[in-house]
Scaffold this motif. Structure first.
Motif, PDB file in Angstrom:
ATOM      1  N   MET A 179      -2.191 -12.159  -7.733  1.00 38.08           N
ATOM      2  CA  MET A 179      -2.623 -13.549  -7.583  1.00 38.08           C
ATOM      3  C   MET A 179      -1.872 -14.218  -6.445  1.00 38.08           C
ATOM      4  N   ASP A 180      -2.547 -15.155  -5.783  1.00 42.08           N
ATOM      5  CA  ASP A 180      -1.927 -15.936  -4.724  1.00 42.08           C
ATOM      6  C   ASP A 180      -2.580 -17.308  -4.699  1.00 42.08           C
ATOM      7  N   ARG A 181      -1.749 -18.367  -4.798  1.00 43.16           N
ATOM      8  CA  ARG A 181      -2.240 -19.744  -4.768  1.00 43.16           C
ATOM      9  C   ARG A 181      -3.341 -19.993  -5.813  1.00 43.16           C
ATOM     10  N   GLY A 182      -3.142 -19.419  -6.976  1.00 41.93           N
ATOM     11  CA  GLY A 182      -4.062 -19.672  -8.083  1.00 41.93           C
ATOM     12  C   GLY A 182      -5.315 -18.820  -8.084  1.00 41.93           C
ATOM     13  N   ARG A 183      -5.440 -17.862  -7.157  1.00 38.56           N
ATOM     14  CA  ARG A 183      -6.639 -17.023  -7.098  1.00 38.56           C
ATOM     15  C   ARG A 183      -6.262 -15.571  -7.325  1.00 38.56           C
ATOM     16  N   ILE A 184      -7.114 -14.860  -8.069  1.00 38.74           N
ATOM     17  CA  ILE A 184      -6.946 -13.422  -8.218  1.00 38.74           C
ATOM     18  C   ILE A 184      -7.540 -12.754  -6.982  1.00 38.74           C
ATOM     19  N   LEU A 185      -6.716 -12.031  -6.255  1.00 36.69           N
ATOM     20  CA  LEU A 185      -7.158 -11.395  -5.016  1.00 36.69           C
ATOM     21  C   LEU A 185      -7.752 -10.020  -5.256  1.00 36.69           C
ATOM     22  N   VAL A 186      -7.154  -9.282  -6.181  1.00 37.41           N
ATOM     23  CA  VAL A 186      -7.609  -7.916  -6.430  1.00 37.41           C
ATOM     24  C   VAL A 186      -7.102  -7.477  -7.798  1.00 37.41           C
ATOM     25  N   THR A 187      -7.836  -6.611  -8.433  1.00 35.64           N
ATOM     26  CA  THR A 187      -7.408  -6.048  -9.713  1.00 35.64           C
ATOM     27  C   THR A 187      -7.645  -4.550  -9.697  1.00 35.64           C
ATOM     28  N   GLY A 188      -6.879  -3.847 -10.527  1.00 39.24           N
ATOM     29  CA  GLY A 188      -7.057  -2.408 -10.633  1.00 39.24           C
ATOM     30  C   GLY A 188      -5.794  -1.729 -11.092  1.00 39.24           C
ATOM     31  N   ALA A 189      -5.883  -0.432 -11.279  1.00 41.21           N
ATOM     32  CA  ALA A 189      -4.713   0.357 -11.627  1.00 41.21           C
ATOM     33  C   ALA A 189      -3.760   0.382 -10.435  1.00 41.21           C
ATOM     34  N   PRO A 190      -2.440   0.324 -10.661  1.00 37.98           N
ATOM     35  CA  PRO A 190      -1.500   0.303  -9.533  1.00 37.98           C
ATOM     36  C   PRO A 190      -1.727   1.430  -8.534  1.00 37.98           C
ATOM     37  N   ALA A 191      -1.905   2.659  -9.027  1.00 37.73           N
ATOM     38  CA  ALA A 191      -2.085   3.787  -8.107  1.00 37.73           C
ATOM     39  C   ALA A 191      -3.358   3.631  -7.285  1.00 37.73           C
ATOM     40  N   ASP A 192      -4.419   3.106  -7.906  1.00 36.94           N
ATOM     41  CA  ASP A 192      -5.680   2.921  -7.178  1.00 36.94           C
ATOM     42  C   ASP A 192      -5.544   1.845  -6.110  1.00 36.94           C
ATOM     43  N   LEU A 193      -4.847   0.748  -6.440  1.00 37.09           N
ATOM     44  CA  LEU A 193      -4.657  -0.323  -5.465  1.00 37.09           C
ATOM     45  C   LEU A 193      -3.860   0.169  -4.267  1.00 37.09           C
ATOM     46  N   ILE A 194      -2.822   0.946  -4.528  1.00 37.69           N
ATOM     47  CA  ILE A 194      -2.002   1.474  -3.434  1.00 37.69           C
ATOM     48  C   ILE A 194      -2.835   2.389  -2.549  1.00 37.69           C
ATOM     49  N   ARG A 195      -3.583   3.286  -3.169  1.00 38.45           N
ATOM     50  CA  ARG A 195      -4.399   4.230  -2.391  1.00 38.45           C
ATOM     51  C   ARG A 195      -5.476   3.516  -1.579  1.00 38.45           C
ATOM     52  N   ASP A 196      -6.171   2.560  -2.204  1.00 39.82           N
ATOM     53  CA  ASP A 196      -7.288   1.905  -1.528  1.00 39.82           C
ATOM     54  C   ASP A 196      -6.835   0.909  -0.458  1.00 39.82           C
ATOM     55  N   GLN A 197      -5.737   0.201  -0.718  1.00 41.28           N
ATOM     56  CA  GLN A 197      -5.306  -0.859   0.192  1.00 41.28           C
ATOM     57  C   GLN A 197      -4.351  -0.369   1.285  1.00 41.28           C
ATOM     58  N   ILE A 198      -3.533   0.636   0.960  1.00 44.40           N
ATOM     59  CA  ILE A 198      -2.481   1.056   1.885  1.00 44.40           C
ATOM     60  C   ILE A 198      -2.634   2.507   2.322  1.00 44.40           C
ATOM     61  N   GLY A 199      -2.827   3.395   1.386  1.00 41.23           N
ATOM     62  CA  GLY A 199      -2.778   4.822   1.664  1.00 41.23           C
ATOM     63  C   GLY A 199      -1.589   5.424   0.961  1.00 41.23           C
ATOM     64  N   GLU A 200      -1.254   6.634   1.309  1.00 41.31           N
ATOM     65  CA  GLU A 200      -0.172   7.323   0.612  1.00 41.31           C
ATOM     66  C   GLU A 200       1.208   6.966   1.144  1.00 41.31           C
ATOM     67  N   GLU A 201       1.304   6.664   2.441  1.00 36.81           N
ATOM     68  CA  GLU A 201       2.623   6.463   3.037  1.00 36.81           C
ATOM     69  C   GLU A 201       2.632   5.255   3.976  1.00 36.81           C
ATOM     70  N   VAL A 202       3.853   4.803   4.268  1.00 41.43           N
ATOM     71  CA  VAL A 202       4.086   3.712   5.208  1.00 41.43           C
ATOM     72  C   VAL A 202       5.190   4.152   6.166  1.00 41.43           C
ATOM     73  N   ILE A 203       5.065   3.778   7.414  1.00 39.51           N
ATOM     74  CA  ILE A 203       6.105   4.068   8.409  1.00 39.51           C
ATOM     75  C   ILE A 203       6.825   2.770   8.728  1.00 39.51           C
ATOM     76  N   GLU A 204       8.157   2.802   8.699  1.00 36.12           N
ATOM     77  CA  GLU A 204       8.963   1.635   9.045  1.00 36.12           C
ATOM     78  C   GLU A 204       9.780   1.957  10.295  1.00 36.12           C
ATOM     79  N   ILE A 205       9.786   1.047  11.236  1.00 36.84           N
ATOM     80  CA  ILE A 205      10.594   1.212  12.440  1.00 36.84           C
ATOM     81  C   ILE A 205      11.232  -0.134  12.783  1.00 36.84           C
ATOM     82  N   VAL A 206      12.364  -0.062  13.483  1.00 40.10           N
ATOM     83  CA  VAL A 206      13.050  -1.280  13.942  1.00 40.10           C
ATOM     84  C   VAL A 206      13.302  -1.113  15.437  1.00 40.10           C
TER      85      VAL A 206
END
Length: 276
Positions: A179-206
């Motif tokens: 939820m953000d500012r009183g609205r539900i943005l997305v729902t689902g199982a945590p693993a499904d949300l991660i896979r659909d919205q992000i993918g399996e991995e993230v790269i961090e660089i500085v």
């Protein structure tokens, strides 16, 4: 004065009515639930146990003794003999049997939180509402409480949790609503949300000032989304190994590659800017 936080207020409004109250009520309001939809048959056991917020003192401020449980049991019409047995079982369940004679101000925050859960279970509810159940707890206390909540799930108790800890949501919840500012943005199982919205991995660089050009040149034309926040960059792509190889070949080697988390989903959907 806002007795409820934003998520708590929204959930309470969805379930029933909120009205201000006076007197010694520690959270400054009462919640009256109304059924939604057609009438349902009378339940054979209690349906709801609403716990207090995870921060602040317990209510009532009683030590973990049997008398406190017996008083709670009277609210639900539970016979004394059954209540005494149930209280013993609950103190053992939350690992407080040895502290039954301790004063409330001698208990740690984690102990107080477990005590509240035990007292909330006196009427054997099928649904528990927990608001920030582990806020302010150290890692050991937090993991112990998670273990007890997972055990309740194994006993078919439904948990409705509001939390700002994405790790907690991923650990405990079968289904998540962000939820953000009183609205539900997305729902689902945590693993499904991660896979659909992000993918399996993230790269961090500085990257420093000179390295930024090398990163952008290496990833030119590559299917990657770059999120720049202060000095750190987050690279989201479906093929992180190829992205890392491209960075290495482009001369940039200070790369951190990690598994995607539910927090990545939350920040992608709500943004990284601080909202007071």
């Amino acid at each position: 004065h806002r007795p409820f936080g934003r998520a708590r207020a929204i959930i309470a409004n969805q379930w029933g009515q909120i009205r201000a109250s006076s007197g010694s009520d520690p959270i400054g309001c009462r919640v009256r639930l109304r059924p939604i939809g057609p009438p349902m048959p009378a339940p054979t056991q209690p349906l709801l146990c609403a716990l207090l917020r995870g921060e602040g003192p317990p209510w009532p401020a009683d030590p973990p003794n049997i008398q406190a449980f017996l008083r709670d049991a009277r609210y639900h019409g539970i016979p004394r003999a059954r209540a005494e047995k149930r209280a013993e079982e609950l103190l053992d369940f939350v690992q407080l049997s040895e502290r039954r004679k301790a004063e409330i101000d001698t208990l740690s925050s984690g102990m107080v939180r477990r005590l509240l859960i035990a007292r909330g279970l006196i009427n054997d509810p099928r649904l528990m509402v927990l608001d920030e159940p582990t806020v302010g707890l150290d890692p050991q206390a937090r993991h112990l409480l998670w273990d007890r909540l997972r055990e309740l799930k194994r006993r078919n108790v439904t948990l409705l949790i509001t939390t700002h800890y994405m790790e907690e949501a991923a650990e405990l919840c079968d289904r998540v609503a962000i939820m953000d500012r009183g609205r539900i943005l997305v729902t689902g199982a945590p693993a499904d949300l991660i896979r659909d919205q992000i993918g399996e991995e993230v790269i961090e660089i500085v990257p420093d000032a000179s390295g930024r050009a090398a990163v952008e040149a290496a990833l030119a034309g590559f299917p990657v989304r770059i999120e720049k926040t202060g000095t750190k960059w987050y690279l989201y792509c479906r093929d992180c190994p190829r992205a890392v190889s491209a960075l290495m070949e482009g001369g940039y080697r200070d790369v951190r590659r990690r598994s995607a988390m539910l927090e990545d989903v939350f920040l992608k959907l709500t943004g990284r800017d601080l909202v007071e």
